[in-house]
Scaffold this motif. Structure first.
Motif, PDB file in Angstrom:
ATOM      1  N   GLN A   1     -84.529 -43.090  65.478  1.00  0.00           N
ATOM      2  CA  GLN A   1     -85.567 -42.774  64.212  1.00  0.00           C
ATOM      3  C   GLN A   1     -86.549 -43.608  64.191  1.00  0.00           C
ATOM      4  O   GLN A   1     -86.333 -44.938  64.088  1.00  0.00           O
ATOM      5  CB  GLN A   1     -84.748 -42.496  63.144  1.00  0.00           C
ATOM      6  CG  GLN A   1     -83.544 -41.276  63.211  1.00  0.00           C
ATOM      7  CD  GLN A   1     -84.289 -39.877  63.679  1.00  0.00           C
ATOM      8  OE1 GLN A   1     -85.274 -39.485  63.131  1.00  0.00           O
ATOM      9  NE2 GLN A   1     -83.586 -39.349  64.661  1.00  0.00           N
ATOM     10  N   LYS A   2     -87.844 -43.269  63.870  1.00  0.00           N
ATOM     11  CA  LYS A   2     -88.671 -44.240  63.330  1.00  0.00           C
ATOM     12  C   LYS A   2     -88.667 -44.980  62.121  1.00  0.00           C
ATOM     13  O   LYS A   2     -88.421 -44.319  61.114  1.00  0.00           O
ATOM     14  CB  LYS A   2     -90.243 -43.338  63.310  1.00  0.00           C
ATOM     15  CG  LYS A   2     -91.608 -44.118  63.441  1.00  0.00           C
ATOM     16  CD  LYS A   2     -92.745 -43.213  63.455  1.00  0.00           C
ATOM     17  CE  LYS A   2     -94.014 -44.054  63.527  1.00  0.00           C
ATOM     18  NZ  LYS A   2     -93.953 -45.008  64.763  1.00  0.00           N
TER      19      LYS A   2
ATOM     20  N   ALA B   1     -89.929 -54.746  75.112  1.00  0.00           N
ATOM     21  CA  ALA B   1     -88.930 -54.065  74.014  1.00  0.00           C
ATOM     22  C   ALA B   1     -89.709 -53.061  73.420  1.00  0.00           C
ATOM     23  O   ALA B   1     -89.234 -51.878  72.653  1.00  0.00           O
ATOM     24  CB  ALA B   1     -88.837 -55.139  72.647  1.00  0.00           C
ATOM     25  N   ASN B   2     -91.120 -52.975  72.898  1.00  0.00           N
ATOM     26  CA  ASN B   2     -91.742 -52.390  72.433  1.00  0.00           C
ATOM     27  C   ASN B   2     -91.898 -50.909  73.403  1.00  0.00           C
ATOM     28  O   ASN B   2     -91.797 -49.634  72.686  1.00  0.00           O
ATOM     29  CB  ASN B   2     -93.373 -52.625  72.230  1.00  0.00           C
ATOM     30  CG  ASN B   2     -93.187 -53.563  71.266  1.00  0.00           C
ATOM     31  OD1 ASN B   2     -92.544 -53.965  70.507  1.00  0.00           O
ATOM     32  ND2 ASN B   2     -94.364 -54.732  71.297  1.00  0.00           N
ATOM     33  N   LEU B   3     -91.986 -51.070  74.531  1.00  0.00           N
ATOM     34  CA  LEU B   3     -91.997 -49.661  75.440  1.00  0.00           C
ATOM     35  C   LEU B   3     -90.563 -48.834  75.294  1.00  0.00           C
ATOM     36  O   LEU B   3     -90.671 -47.719  75.230  1.00  0.00           O
ATOM     37  CB  LEU B   3     -92.312 -50.364  77.013  1.00  0.00           C
ATOM     38  CG  LEU B   3     -92.334 -49.089  77.860  1.00  0.00           C
ATOM     39  CD1 LEU B   3     -92.955 -47.832  77.577  1.00  0.00           C
ATOM     40  CD2 LEU B   3     -92.293 -49.593  79.327  1.00  0.00           C
ATOM     41  N   GLU B   4     -89.504 -49.784  75.499  1.00  0.00           N
ATOM     42  CA  GLU B   4     -88.329 -49.393  75.404  1.00  0.00           C
ATOM     43  C   GLU B   4     -88.147 -48.519  74.164  1.00  0.00           C
ATOM     44  O   GLU B   4     -87.397 -47.376  73.894  1.00  0.00           O
ATOM     45  CB  GLU B   4     -87.110 -50.449  75.283  1.00  0.00           C
ATOM     46  CG  GLU B   4     -85.544 -49.776  75.267  1.00  0.00           C
ATOM     47  CD  GLU B   4     -84.552 -50.916  75.342  1.00  0.00           C
ATOM     48  OE1 GLU B   4     -83.568 -50.750  75.412  1.00  0.00           O
ATOM     49  OE2 GLU B   4     -84.997 -52.068  75.989  1.00  0.00           O
ATOM     50  N   ARG B   5     -88.594 -48.990  72.931  1.00  0.00           N
ATOM     51  CA  ARG B   5     -88.393 -48.282  71.703  1.00  0.00           C
ATOM     52  C   ARG B   5     -89.341 -47.194  71.645  1.00  0.00           C
ATOM     53  O   ARG B   5     -88.856 -46.233  71.201  1.00  0.00           O
ATOM     54  CB  ARG B   5     -88.643 -49.262  70.429  1.00  0.00           C
ATOM     55  CG  ARG B   5     -88.480 -48.720  69.102  1.00  0.00           C
ATOM     56  CD  ARG B   5     -88.393 -49.291  67.950  1.00  0.00           C
ATOM     57  NE  ARG B   5     -88.525 -48.921  66.762  1.00  0.00           N
ATOM     58  CZ  ARG B   5     -87.403 -48.258  66.244  1.00  0.00           C
ATOM     59  NH1 ARG B   5     -86.402 -48.271  67.072  1.00  0.00           N
ATOM     60  NH2 ARG B   5     -87.428 -47.451  64.869  1.00  0.00           N
ATOM     61  N   ALA B   6     -90.512 -47.403  71.893  1.00  0.00           N
ATOM     62  CA  ALA B   6     -91.336 -46.275  71.968  1.00  0.00           C
ATOM     63  C   ALA B   6     -90.798 -44.975  72.882  1.00  0.00           C
ATOM     64  O   ALA B   6     -90.871 -43.763  72.546  1.00  0.00           O
ATOM     65  CB  ALA B   6     -92.684 -46.645  72.560  1.00  0.00           C
TER      66      ALA B   6
END
Length: 284
Positions: free
Chosen positions: A277-278, A263-268
């Motif tokens: 947007q961040k 999930a973190n990789l996908e969002r990054a």
């Protein structure tokens, strides 16, 4: 008293008394910057806390407005830039996270704090063509070239690069040990490391991979290479974002943990490509 209990007690006392000099020896190993840099960045905040009677261990309800004000203070009088403020807040949040792990706190007092926007949030990333040009110019500096290729091929962070040891690599299999996973290095990354590996003694190479003592040393070398390449200066964090934008990564290739990294990789990746947007700090 056991060592963990002793550390917890000293962290607690140092936060209560706003004694940064007594706090840093117990948290410095997990900070992303050297302890002298952390002291320079945080000393005014701790001094103001002592002067204003703010208990950093159990802050008042008005803590966030107070903290944003003192985080903007500089030793020379001018207001600190937003990125400096963000770094100070991130360092303090790191310390609070360590206090949490030590059982000194039940929550991070910085949760919900609205940080100032990143100064480069709207700046465009280098194009793929510009990155290729930069890599070509950097070949004259093997250490910088290897660092740039690791960032581009495997989304390495600066703190990873500065901590890398030759023992973290198996040059025969191409496997690299990382904080959250192991990465099978690409052929380009292995080739970029070969020159450094030979200089360090080949099979007998030991110790740090890169000569950069702190992030500023790497940034200085990168700034010089950008000028020689005729491309705008891009900090390592932007080059990492460009890697996520341009390459198809797995959690292993980009250094994300297998448990929560997908999930973190996908969002990054979506952030790097400007699709979302961040809204907060990246987890890994």
């Amino acid at each position: 008293m056991s060592l963990p209990d002793e550390r917890s007690g000293k962290i607690q006392a140092a936060l209560e008394q706003a004694r940064l000099d007594e706090l840093l020896p117990h948290v410095r190993d997990r900070l992303p910057v050297p302890s002298n840099t952390a002291f320079t960045l945080l000393s005014l905040m701790f001094r103001e806390a002592a002067a204003d009677g703010v208990n950093l261990l159990s802050p008042p309800e008005t803590f966030h407005p107070w903290l944003l004000r003192v985080a903007r203070l500089n030793h020379r009088g001018a207001e600190a830039r937003p990125n400096t403020v963000r770094l100070r807040l991130s360092l303090l949040s790191n310390i609070y996270s360590q206090a949490l792990q030590a059982g000194v706190l039940t929550h991070n007092p910085l949760d919900g704090l609205q940080r100032p926007p990143n100064e480069r949030a709207g700046a465009p990333l280098l194009s793929r063509e510009q990155i290729v040009t930069l890599h070509h110019v950097a070949r004259n500096v093997p250490a910088l070239h290897a660092a740039l290729v690791l960032i581009d091929e495997h989304a390495y962070r600066v703190r990873e690069l500065l901590q890398l040891q030759w023992d973290d690599f198996d040059m025969g299999t191409g496997v690299a040990l990382r904080p959250h996973t192991v990465t099978r290095l690409s052929d380009a990354a292995l080739q970029a490391l070969q020159a450094l590996h030979q200089q360090a003694g080949g099979l007998f190479a030991r110790g740090k991979v890169f000569p950069y003592r702190i992030e500023r040393d790497l940034r200085a070398a990168l700034h010089s290479a950008c000028r020689s390449a005729g491309v705008p200066y891009a900090p390592p964090s932007d080059l990492r974002r460009a890697s996520l934008r341009d390459h198809v990564h797995s959690t292993h290739s980009a250094g994300f943990s297998a448990q929560v990294g997908t999930a973190n990789l996908e969002r990054a990746t979506l952030l790097a490509r400007g699709i979302v947007q961040k809204t907060g700090e990246e987890v890994e």
